[in-house]
Design a protein around this motif. Structure first.
Motif, mmCIF file in Angstrom:
data_model
loop_
_atom_site.group_PDB
_atom_site.id
_atom_site.type_symbol
_atom_site.label_atom_id
_atom_site.label_comp_id
_atom_site.label_asym_id
_atom_site.label_seq_id
_atom_site.Cartn_x
_atom_site.Cartn_y
_atom_site.Cartn_z
ATOM 1 N N VAL A 330 -13.437 1.031 -7.848
ATOM 2 C CA VAL A 330 -12.426 0.192 -7.195
ATOM 3 C C VAL A 330 -12.842 -1.272 -7.218
ATOM 4 C CG1 VAL A 330 -11.472 2.001 -5.749
ATOM 5 C CG2 VAL A 330 -13.377 0.622 -4.881
ATOM 6 N N GLY A 331 -14.051 -1.556 -7.716
ATOM 7 C CA GLY A 331 -14.503 -2.935 -7.824
ATOM 8 C C GLY A 331 -15.189 -3.421 -6.562
ATOM 9 N N GLY A 332 -15.327 -4.723 -6.467
ATOM 10 C CA GLY A 332 -16.048 -5.326 -5.362
ATOM 11 C C GLY A 332 -15.310 -5.256 -4.040
ATOM 12 N N TYR A 333 -14.032 -5.050 -4.101
ATOM 13 C CA TYR A 333 -13.202 -4.858 -2.905
ATOM 14 C C TYR A 333 -12.161 -3.811 -3.266
ATOM 15 C CZ TYR A 333 -15.258 -9.276 -1.467
ATOM 16 O OH TYR A 333 -16.145 -10.258 -1.132
ATOM 17 N N CYS A 334 -11.780 -3.040 -2.276
ATOM 18 C CA CYS A 334 -10.720 -2.061 -2.516
ATOM 19 C C CYS A 334 -9.402 -2.733 -2.141
ATOM 20 C CB CYS A 334 -10.969 -0.817 -1.668
ATOM 21 S SG CYS A 334 -9.884 0.531 -2.095
ATOM 22 N N LEU A 335 -8.743 -3.285 -3.131
ATOM 23 C CA LEU A 335 -7.564 -4.124 -2.877
ATOM 24 C C LEU A 335 -6.322 -3.274 -2.689
ATOM 25 C CD1 LEU A 335 -7.122 -7.216 -5.195
ATOM 26 C CD2 LEU A 335 -7.567 -7.152 -2.742
ATOM 27 N N GLY A 336 -5.560 -3.586 -1.676
ATOM 28 C CA GLY A 336 -4.244 -2.981 -1.500
ATOM 29 C C GLY A 336 -4.271 -1.486 -1.684
ATOM 30 N N GLY A 337 -3.414 -0.988 -2.541
ATOM 31 C CA GLY A 337 -3.343 0.453 -2.774
ATOM 32 C C GLY A 337 -4.272 0.941 -3.862
ATOM 33 N N GLY A 338 -5.228 0.111 -4.269
ATOM 34 C CA GLY A 338 -6.080 0.487 -5.395
ATOM 35 C C GLY A 338 -6.838 1.779 -5.162
ATOM 36 N N GLY A 339 -7.366 1.935 -3.963
ATOM 37 C CA GLY A 339 -8.126 3.140 -3.672
ATOM 38 C C GLY A 339 -7.243 4.366 -3.585
ATOM 39 N N VAL A 340 -6.106 4.192 -2.966
ATOM 40 C CA VAL A 340 -5.189 5.318 -2.823
ATOM 41 C C VAL A 340 -4.687 5.779 -4.192
ATOM 42 C CG1 VAL A 340 -2.960 6.030 -1.882
ATOM 43 C CG2 VAL A 340 -4.539 4.659 -0.490
ATOM 44 N N MET A 341 -4.390 4.790 -5.047
ATOM 45 C CA MET A 341 -3.949 5.116 -6.402
ATOM 46 C C MET A 341 -4.975 6.001 -7.090
ATOM 47 S SD MET A 341 -3.649 2.547 -9.627
ATOM 48 C CE MET A 341 -5.431 2.510 -9.817
ATOM 49 N N ALA A 342 -6.243 5.594 -7.001
ATOM 50 C CA ALA A 342 -7.286 6.369 -7.667
ATOM 51 C C ALA A 342 -7.466 7.730 -6.993
ATOM 52 C CB ALA A 342 -8.602 5.590 -7.649
ATOM 53 N N ALA A 343 -7.412 7.735 -5.669
ATOM 54 C CA ALA A 343 -7.671 8.976 -4.934
ATOM 55 C C ALA A 343 -6.642 10.046 -5.267
ATOM 56 C CB ALA A 343 -7.684 8.700 -3.437
ATOM 57 N N PHE A 344 -5.411 9.613 -5.557
ATOM 58 C CA PHE A 344 -4.347 10.590 -5.791
ATOM 59 C C PHE A 344 -3.963 10.724 -7.262
ATOM 60 C CE2 PHE A 344 -4.049 9.617 -1.303
ATOM 61 C CZ PHE A 344 -4.040 10.890 -0.772
ATOM 62 N N TYR A 345 -4.853 10.253 -8.129
ATOM 63 C CA TYR A 345 -4.534 10.360 -9.557
ATOM 64 C C TYR A 345 -4.405 11.812 -9.989
ATOM 65 C CZ TYR A 345 -8.618 12.081 -12.172
ATOM 66 O OH TYR A 345 -9.576 12.878 -12.753
ATOM 67 N N GLY A 346 -5.094 12.697 -9.248
ATOM 68 C CA GLY A 346 -5.115 14.107 -9.620
ATOM 69 C C GLY A 346 -3.791 14.820 -9.490
ATOM 70 N N ARG A 347 -2.801 14.150 -8.908
ATOM 71 C CA ARG A 347 -1.495 14.786 -8.702
ATOM 72 C C ARG A 347 -0.868 15.270 -10.011
ATOM 73 N NH1 ARG A 347 -0.191 16.520 -4.018
ATOM 74 N NH2 ARG A 347 -0.109 14.543 -2.913
ATOM 75 N N LEU A 348 -1.251 14.678 -11.130
ATOM 76 C CA LEU A 348 -0.648 15.088 -12.412
ATOM 77 C C LEU A 348 -1.575 15.982 -13.228
ATOM 78 C CD1 LEU A 348 1.320 12.033 -13.825
ATOM 79 C CD2 LEU A 348 2.103 13.947 -12.447
ATOM 80 N N LEU A 349 -2.622 16.510 -12.606
ATOM 81 C CA LEU A 349 -3.624 17.222 -13.398
ATOM 82 C C LEU A 349 -3.175 18.583 -13.915
ATOM 83 C CD1 LEU A 349 -7.064 16.340 -11.755
ATOM 84 C CD2 LEU A 349 -6.318 15.865 -14.089
ATOM 85 N N ALA A 350 -1.998 19.037 -13.528
ATOM 86 C CA ALA A 350 -1.493 20.257 -14.168
ATOM 87 C C ALA A 350 -0.791 19.935 -15.480
ATOM 88 C CB ALA A 350 -0.534 20.996 -13.236
ATOM 89 N N GLY A 351 -0.512 18.652 -15.715
ATOM 90 C CA GLY A 351 0.183 18.293 -16.947
ATOM 91 C C GLY A 351 1.468 19.072 -17.096
ATOM 92 N N GLN A 352 1.743 19.541 -18.293
ATOM 93 C CA GLN A 352 2.966 20.310 -18.547
ATOM 94 C C GLN A 352 2.745 21.810 -18.360
ATOM 95 O OE1 GLN A 352 4.852 19.524 -22.305
ATOM 96 N NE2 GLN A 352 5.390 17.417 -21.757
#
Lengths: 784, 298
Positions: A330-352
């Motif tokens: 997330v870098g030197g600061y966790c800006l805005g929704g940056g952390g949440v975006m990364a934390a929930f990236y797994g939502r698409l891990l089932a793919g098709q």
């Protein structure tokens, strides 16, 4: 002057879509852009403006011991040098601190006592001219005591570097998705487990126009007006209000023509807030614009994941379960929704795929680098890359045709809730896959008979190269993309003279919303799109808005303006019925006039009449406002395929063909969709083949300018062949799905799968992006 | 991104240019400006006087005959590409100019400026080295001619001293030439650039009975791999007098690193080791292109 405003482009050609409706093939935005007539932020600097430049020490991590502005202040035309202590406002960029596991300070617009990434601003220089401001910034002496840096998210968890006292392992957020027990059970039961260990390379946002802001104090209604490079005027107003400690209503934000966003113009940056603060303090307009290098150093950057992932597969090719463990910077600061975006990236891990179980653990890790935030795709490319590399690896390891293995496991029934909680709305995954295969003669992939990593290391290169000495490979990737979250506003206003104005809370910075919205509204109202002006990016004119990101504008903005247009059209019909003395149901709109029986009344006359006394208690006026939110997420999908030739002697990768078949639901405008796919694929190819933001061990950014960061040039790209299927989304009235990020999601795994296919006979199982000649050569050397 | 204040003067002839150079503490010659001006904007160079020589007649023009060419220092790269005489008698110059930067830069950048800047990844120095060229300099001690290998001192340095003006480059005629370049993905400079210039001697039967020309007086030079452009003596030695067969060219190319001198040059995109790794392939392909041997040309 408002935000982005677009009227008709002139002689636009038209193309008929699947429903027989015409959509313009030329974008109404383009003539002004091509002629240099479009006004960007830095074109709107008043003559009397002062100029702001920021002092950015070249340290990845350092204690700021002092700022000596003596030399700078002595320069002609330098008005003032400011540090954080001078600010009489909060001066803290919003961070998602309430969602983090740790208590860490927010990002100050000027560093107080520590810099946590190369280029973090420490002081602001105000001067009479832009030249003097930058000379002044050079003359400011910042005393820094360098601290050790840590730039890799996986290493940062173990590193003996403390970025924040409140986060001892440098972990900002440790998030889990999916059912760990069910996943473990599926893995225990499955016949095979395939694993990958991969890096999703850090990317820089390279919009044509760097960020800029012009702040002007004291208009009649607002304390300050800020014109800036934004993807969301209202979003930026909210963030500025937070940083400046003001009411939103006191701030007027305009986003004029903006030269590309890609996410990094949705975030809030110090220069914007400092320009606004300085303008109010000096009671004078203040202009700031970032250099390319400052833009690159400050971020926000994209991607930067390290992932280990496993796929559980049965003998018959059934994909059972997937698990992933990711360290996301997330870098030197966790800006805005940056952390949440990364934390929930797994939502698409089932793919098709129809998987029994998915589990994902994501650690969002502080690093002494620029903040990471949403960059075109924003979590979806990272997820699909994991899935599609795993499926390809499984096919190769277990002897399946990669296409066949995918096909066997596709989700077929919709709606479908995945094991990781995504609700796929509609789809026909096999149809898009077949369409892609049609374009590549039905055989894009090697068969299971090909040598595998286990038995091929000794393969003779000459035996697997073509007659021209090149190794050829083909690859496919199938993806889903979640699109269209949040609400959006859309106003349709018909003036007394029949002119139509559309106001939308989104913002177009290349997407062609003017063209799309005008055609949507024209279609709903039965009028000529050339009568319609589209306005975005002005908080004083547009009721409210969320903005443009996450492939959302056609869905929420498009439906908002469409709904308002329907409402206005219905009212116009009632007004026309009154004028024609007919039943509204009997009124038709043909060639710009309302007809009933043998009588006709022009649209302009109806508009005029609408502002007069109305029968039956109907209000006068001809205007509607819609706040639209879709019933659910629209999941775009598709399959991309490409053919590559790898020169084993040099490591060069040549993408010989690239085919993109995407299903964006109902297509509003084929030209706009094609443009989005082309641009997204270009960015995806950049990630796959050349781009990588690279930090030195001391935390300084090596790729801090375009001569150091390998952005692909037009000549580096193949012809991109596009085709579509259309499966409407049931969740919105237009049946559309977002398509802005599809290319960035699909292209990286497509290309990597193809190159691994080419190199597999020589024993190469995986390569990390970017697939530079050097990495290809190294992989070939290692495999022998 | 703003240059420091600088004075500017336009010189009418070479003596005037040299006088202007002597008149300031830190004067710099300006011709195409494509090396100097970006450096000034980046704050990496801050001369106090720019002496513009782009209109000096004595530095312009080209003379070409069967012995070779003399190319004036302010000749642009684009002009190298658009000269039938050069193409016939000193083909390594147009062959290299074709790969040099992009059209805009070729239209402004000059031969003299490029050689004087001596950027380690610049293309043209390799061409001049391969062809055995000579750089003509007018300096405080009068005019002198410097053989190309003596002109480049490594890491961007040359033998040029204060007050020196490059006036022309002289390149001997040769019958065959090629330039092959691998381009840096971000900067566009050469990561590996190989120039070949040679004569082709009488044809003779090779082992297969086909007529194959012999390679006479070969020059092979590389840019981008180390801190300076240099000739690859081991490759040249392996080629001299040999017939230009695929096997001969490949064998010669294999010796590319044998005489490579100076520290490797690399960065976060393309390491020095990788440049050296692919050098034999680039040399092989340049030789194939120069001598018309398609089997190894690509």
């Amino acid at each position: 002057m408002s935000g982005v405003e677009s009227g008709p482009a002139g002689d636009a050609g038209a193309e008929t879509d699947a429903d027989g409706r015409e959509a313009p093939t030329e974008r109404r935005e383009d003539p002004a852009l091509l002629r240099g007539e479009a006004a960007f932020t830095d074109d709107l600097v008043p003559d009397r403006a002062a100029h702001l430049a920021l002092v950015r020490p070249p340290h990845g991590h350092a204690v700021v011991e002092g700022v000596d502005a003596t030399d700078a202040e002595a320069l002609d035309d330098v008005l003032a040098v400011h540090t954080f202590e001078d600010l009489d406002v909060p001066g803290l960029l919003p961070i998602a601190d309430e969602r983090l596991d740790v208590d860490v300070p927010a990002h100050p617009v000027l560093a107080r006592d520590r810099v946590r990434y190369d280029g973090q601003p420490v002081a602001a220089v105000l001067a009479e001219t832009a030249y003097a401001a930058r000379d002044g910034a050079r003359a400011v002496d910042v005393a820094c005591d360098p601290l050790p840096a840590t730039v890799d998210p996986r290493e940062a968890r173990e590193a003996d570097v403390t970025i924040f006292e409140g986060a001892p392992d440098n972990v900002a957020l440790d998030a889990e998705m999916g059912d760990a027990d069910a996943t473990d059970a599926a893995f225990a039961d499955a016949d095979h487990v395939v694993d990958v260990d991969l890096e999703n390379n850090r990317l820089l946002s390279s919009a044509l126009e760097p960020r800029a802001a012009v702040a002007e104090p004291g208009s009649d209604e607002h304390a300050v007006r800020v014109t800036l490079t934004s993807q969301s005027a209202h979003g930026h107003r909210r963030k500025l209000a937070h940083t400046l400690g003001m009411d939103e209503g006191a701030i007027h934000v305009r986003a004029p023509s903006v030269g590309g966003g890609f996410g990094h113009k949705g975030h809030h940056h110090p220069g914007e807030a400092l320009a606004a603060w300085a303008a109010m303090r000096e009671d004078r307009p203040v202009a700031w614009s970032a250099t390319r290098s400052a833009n690159y150093r400050e971020g926000a950057h994209g991607r930067d994941h390290r992932t280990t992932a496993e796929l559980a597969v049965d003998d018959d090719g059934t994909l059972r379960a997937l698990r992933a463990e990711t360290d996301a910077a997330v870098g030197g600061y966790c800006l805005g929704g940056g952390g949440v975006m990364a934390a929930f990236y797994g939502r698409l891990l089932a793919g098709q795929y129809d998987l029994d179980a998915v589990h994902c653990r994501t650690r969002c890790v502080f690093t002494t680098t620029a903040p990471v935030h949403s960059y075109r795709g924003a979590g979806r490319p990272e997820a699909i890359y994991v899935v599609e590399r795993l499926v390809d690896a499984a096919a190769r390891d277990l002897g399946f045709d990669p296409v066949e293995l995918r096909r066997r496991n596709l989700v077929e029934e919709f709606p479908h809730e995945t094991a990781v909680g995504a609700e796929y709305d509609s789809g026909n995954y096999a149809r898009a896959m077949d369409r892609a295969l049609d374009h590549v003669d039905g055989r894009p992939a090697t068969t299971g008979d090909a040598p595998t990593a286990d038995d091929a290391p000794a393969a003779d290169r000459d035996a697997v190269t073509d007659d021209d000495g090149l190794l050829r490979g083909v690859g496919v990737a199938s993806y889903v993309e979640s699109t269209g979250g949040g609400f959006e506003s859309g106003v349709v206003r018909v003036d007394r003279d029949g002119g139509v104005t559309v106001l939308a809370g989104t913002h177009s910075h290349g997407q062609g919303h003017g063209t799309t919205y005008a055609s949507v509204v024209a279609d709903e109202m039965g009028i000529d799109p050339d009568r319609i002006d589209v306005v975005e990016g002005d908080t004083a004119r547009i009721p409210t808005g969320t903005g443009t990101f996450g492939s959302r504008s056609a869905i929420v903005g498009g439906n908002a303006v469409a709904e308002s247009a329907r409402e206005v059209a219905a009212k116009a019909r009632r007004v026309a019925a009154g004028e024609l003395d007919a039943d509204p149901a009997d009124v038709t709109l043909v060639d710009g006039e309302y007809r009933a029986g043998g009588d006709a009344v022009a649209f302009e006359a109806v508009a005029r009449a609408a502002y007069g006394r109305q029968p039956d208690g109907m209000e006068p006026g001809l205007e509607a406002t819609t706040f639209y939110e879709a019933d659910g997420t629209a999941y775009t999908f598709g399959t991309h395929a490409c053919a590559v030739a790898v020169d084993p002697a040099t490591g060069d990768v040549d993408v010989e063909r690239y085919v993109a078949v995407d299903d964006p639901g109902h297509v509003l405008n084929p030209t706009i969709v094609d443009g989005q796919i082309h641009g997204g694929v270009a960015q995806g190819l950049g990630q796959a083949l050349s781009e990588r933001a690279t930090y030195a061990d001391d935390g300084t950014l090596l790729t801090d300018r375009m001569t150091e960061y390998a952005l692909p040039r037009a000549g580096d790209l193949p012809a991109i062949e596009t085709d579509r299927t259309e499966t409407p989304s049931p969740h919105n009235d237009l049946g559309v799905k977002g398509v802005g990020e599809a290319g960035t999601i699909a292209a990286p795994p497509t290309v990597v799968n193809a190159v691994v296919d080419a190199l597999a006979p020589l024993g190469v199982a995986h390569l990390d992006m970017p697939l530079t000649p050097e990495r290809v050569r190294a992989a070939l050397a290692d495999s022998r | 991104m703003f240059p420091a204040e600088v004075d500017y003067v336009r010189a009418d002839d070479v003596p005037a240019a040299r006088e202007h150079l002597a008149s300031a503490d830190d004067a710099a010659l300006l011709a195409g400006g494509h090396g100097l001006l970006p450096a000034m904007k980046a704050g990496e160079a801050a001369p106090d006087l720019l002496v513009d020589v782009s209109d000096v007649d004595a530095l312009a023009g080209r003379a070409v005959d069967a012995d070779g060419a003399r190319v004036g220092a302010v000749t642009t790269h684009a002009e190298l590409l658009d000269d039938d005489g050069l193409a016939e008698h000193v083909p390594v110059l147009p062959a290299t100019a074709e790969h040099l930067a992009d059209r805009q830069i070729r239209n402004r950048g000059t031969v003299g400026g490029n050689l004087a800047e001596a950027a380690p990844a610049a293309d043209l120095p390799a061409a001049v080295l391969a062809a055995g060229g000579t750089v003509h300099v007018d300096g405080p001690d009068g005019e002198r001619a410097v053989d190309a290998p003596d002109f480049f001192a490594g890491d961007g340095d040359t033998v040029l001293g204060a007050g020196d003006v490059v006036t022309a480059v002289e390149v001997p005629a040769h019958g065959a030439a090629a330039y092959r370049k691998r381009t840096h993905p971000a900067s566009g400079w050469a990561t590996v650039g190989v120039a070949v210039a040679a004569d082709l001697g009488g044809e003779g039967d090779d082992a297969t009975g086909e007529d194959v020309p012999t390679v006479e007086d070969p020059g092979v030079a590389v840019a981008g791999v180390t801190d300076r452009q240099q000739r690859l003596g081991a490759v040249e030695a392996a080629l001299a007098g040999e017939r230009a067969t695929p096997a001969t060219l490949s064998a010669a190319a294999e010796r590319s690193s044998d005489s490579l001198d100076g520290p490797l040059r690399g960065d976060h995109h393309v390491s020095g080791e990788h440049r050296r790794d692919v050098l034999p392939t680039v040399v092989e392909r340049a030789l194939g292109a120069a001598f018309g041997v398609p089997e190894v040309a690509r």
